[in-house]
Design a protein around this motif. Structure first.
Motif, PDB file in Angstrom:
ATOM      1  N   HIS A 135       0.822  -1.206   0.000  1.00  0.00           N
ATOM      2  CA  HIS A 135       0.000   0.000   0.000  1.00  0.00           C
ATOM      3  C   HIS A 135       0.856   1.256   0.000  1.00  0.00           C
ATOM      4  O   HIS A 135       0.435   2.294  -0.541  1.00  0.00           O
ATOM      5  N   LEU A 136       2.044   1.196   0.592  1.00  0.00           N
ATOM      6  CA  LEU A 136       2.957   2.336   0.530  1.00  0.00           C
ATOM      7  C   LEU A 136       3.402   2.585  -0.912  1.00  0.00           C
ATOM      8  O   LEU A 136       3.485   3.732  -1.360  1.00  0.00           O
ATOM      9  N   PHE A 137       3.654   1.503  -1.640  1.00  0.00           N
ATOM     10  CA  PHE A 137       4.004   1.619  -3.057  1.00  0.00           C
ATOM     11  C   PHE A 137       2.842   2.203  -3.845  1.00  0.00           C
ATOM     12  O   PHE A 137       3.027   3.101  -4.683  1.00  0.00           O
ATOM     13  N   LEU A 138       1.609   1.708  -3.594  1.00  0.00           N
ATOM     14  CA  LEU A 138       0.429   2.214  -4.303  1.00  0.00           C
ATOM     15  C   LEU A 138       0.185   3.683  -3.975  1.00  0.00           C
ATOM     16  O   LEU A 138      -0.191   4.470  -4.849  1.00  0.00           O
ATOM     17  N   PHE A 139       0.386   4.048  -2.719  1.00  0.00           N
ATOM     18  CA  PHE A 139       0.235   5.454  -2.322  1.00  0.00           C
ATOM     19  C   PHE A 139       1.238   6.329  -3.068  1.00  0.00           C
ATOM     20  O   PHE A 139       0.892   7.422  -3.546  1.00  0.00           O
ATOM     21  N   SER A 140       2.469   5.854  -3.197  1.00  0.00           N
ATOM     22  CA  SER A 140       3.500   6.597  -3.931  1.00  0.00           C
ATOM     23  C   SER A 140       3.107   6.768  -5.394  1.00  0.00           C
ATOM     24  O   SER A 140       3.318   7.842  -5.983  1.00  0.00           O
ATOM     25  N   MET A 141       2.510   5.720  -5.971  1.00  0.00           N
ATOM     26  CA  MET A 141       2.048   5.797  -7.361  1.00  0.00           C
ATOM     27  C   MET A 141       0.932   6.833  -7.505  1.00  0.00           C
ATOM     28  O   MET A 141       0.923   7.624  -8.454  1.00  0.00           O
ATOM     29  N   VAL A 142      -0.015   6.825  -6.563  1.00  0.00           N
ATOM     30  CA  VAL A 142      -1.115   7.800  -6.596  1.00  0.00           C
ATOM     31  C   VAL A 142      -0.573   9.209  -6.485  1.00  0.00           C
ATOM     32  O   VAL A 142      -1.011  10.129  -7.199  1.00  0.00           O
ATOM     33  N   LEU A 143       0.395   9.415  -5.593  1.00  0.00           N
ATOM     34  CA  LEU A 143       0.988  10.731  -5.422  1.00  0.00           C
ATOM     35  C   LEU A 143       1.694  11.180  -6.703  1.00  0.00           C
ATOM     36  O   LEU A 143       1.576  12.339  -7.125  1.00  0.00           O
ATOM     37  N   MET A 144       2.410  10.255  -7.351  1.00  0.00           N
ATOM     38  CA  MET A 144       3.111  10.582  -8.585  1.00  0.00           C
ATOM     39  C   MET A 144       2.115  10.913  -9.699  1.00  0.00           C
ATOM     40  O   MET A 144       2.304  11.874 -10.458  1.00  0.00           O
ATOM     41  N   ILE A 145       1.048  10.121  -9.802  1.00  0.00           N
ATOM     42  CA  ILE A 145       0.017  10.380 -10.812  1.00  0.00           C
ATOM     43  C   ILE A 145      -0.623  11.740 -10.587  1.00  0.00           C
ATOM     44  O   ILE A 145      -0.885  12.489 -11.542  1.00  0.00           O
ATOM     45  N   SER A 146      -0.864  12.086  -9.323  1.00  0.00           N
ATOM     46  CA  SER A 146      -1.477  13.377  -9.007  1.00  0.00           C
ATOM     47  C   SER A 146      -0.577  14.529  -9.413  1.00  0.00           C
ATOM     48  O   SER A 146      -1.045  15.539  -9.948  1.00  0.00           O
TER      49      SER A 146
END
Length: 310
Positions: free
Chosen positions: A24-35
């Motif tokens: 989930h930390l990886f997924l959160f990082s992906m969401v932040l990057m996409i944003s």
């Protein structure tokens, strides 16, 4: 947390989208990057349209409004979600919650009507090219954009006010990563049947009416394109319209999945994932779709890069 009927004294608790695991930390990082990519892409689109006179046309003016709405949508949702996740806090005040509902519905509803306005612009450009300067003059463009913002704002104001007027006397844990009206209404300890019916009617008005206008416009466009003699003209028309249709499909498809399914088919986890798609991923895809599929934007971008990098 103690029970209370006072919606101003006790905060809501957003359960969020991610847990504190490695995945989930990886997924959160992906969401932040996409944003971040979304904010940068839409900001770049607005800057290009503002700076280059070749893009000072009704189509690109409406596109700049779409980019502005997408930037505001991401800014409404992601900062609070990221702050809660990084600080391991999940609370949000009723005022902030109401502001999220209002802004989310204003921007989402406004985007529905804006996409319909963009389809009308393409219809006039392709089916009535000689009358285009008259039917899509600056005054009409400004009026269309203002109407989109106004209609979205009215919907957001009504639903935010109604949602926060209910007493929340039991659990205040919102199983979502932002304040969305349907998620809050499930927690109300009074009868919400009338409001849910009203909310469903709003969804029909805000989704199906613009979608019907879009489909009608593109049906007429398709008929006109098929009768064109020039293959180059047909190709240009299809290229321009396919970009818009891709955006329409992404936005309306996910929004209708959330708001127009029967209750028995709702899954909270699925709803959160789909909500994440149209509040985070779709705003990133919009400028990419228009830039990749639009030669004018690519030419302007290349010229601006050469001008400022050389």
């Amino acid at each position: 947390m103690k029970n209370t009927n006072d919606t101003t004294d006790v905060n809501f608790i957003l359960l969020g989208l991610f847990n504190h695991t490695q995945l989930h930390l990886f997924l959160f990082s992906m969401v932040l990057m996409i944003s971040i990519i979304s904010l940068m892409g839409n900001a770049l689109m607005i800057i290009l349209i503002h700076m280059d006179p070749r893009l000072h046309t009704p189509m690109y003016f409406l596109l700049s409004q779409l980019s502005l709405m997408d930037m505001m949508l991401v800014s409404t949702i992601i900062p609070k979600m990221a702050a809660n996740y990084l600080t391991n806090t999940r609370s949000i005040s009723p005022t902030s919650c109401g502001a999220q509902i209002f802004l989310f519905l204003t921007l989402g509803g406004g985007e529905c009507f804006l996409l319909a306005a963009m389809s009308y612009d393409r219809y006039v450009a392709i089916c009535h090219p000689l009358r285009y300067p008259i039917l899509m003059n600056q005054k009409i463009c400004l009026l269309m954009a203002a109407s989109c913002w106004f209609l979205g704002g009215v919907d957001g104001l009504m639903q935010a006010g109604a949602t926060l007027s209910f007493p929340y006397c039991h659990s205040r844990e919102v199983n979502h990563f932002f304040c969305e009206a349907p998620s809050l209404v499930r927690l109300a300890c009074s009868d919400t049947t009338i409001f849910e019916f009203f909310m469903y009617i709003c969804c029909i008005l805000m989704l199906l009416i613009p979608l019907a206008l879009i489909l009608a416009s593109y049906s007429l466009i398709l008929a006109a394109v098929l009768h064109m003699q020039s293959s180059e003209a047909r190709k240009k028309a299809f290229t321009t319209c396919s970009s818009h249709l891709a955006v329409v499909g992404l936005f309306f498809g996910t929004a209708m999945f959330i708001y127009m399914r029967p209750k028995s088919y709702h899954s909270v986890n699925h709803d959160k994932v789909v909500s994440g798609f149209y509040t985070i991923v779709t705003p990133m895809l919009n400028p990419l779709i228009y830039a990749v599929r639009n030669n004018e934007v690519k030419v302007v971008l290349k010229r601006q890069m050469e001008k400022h990098c050389m």
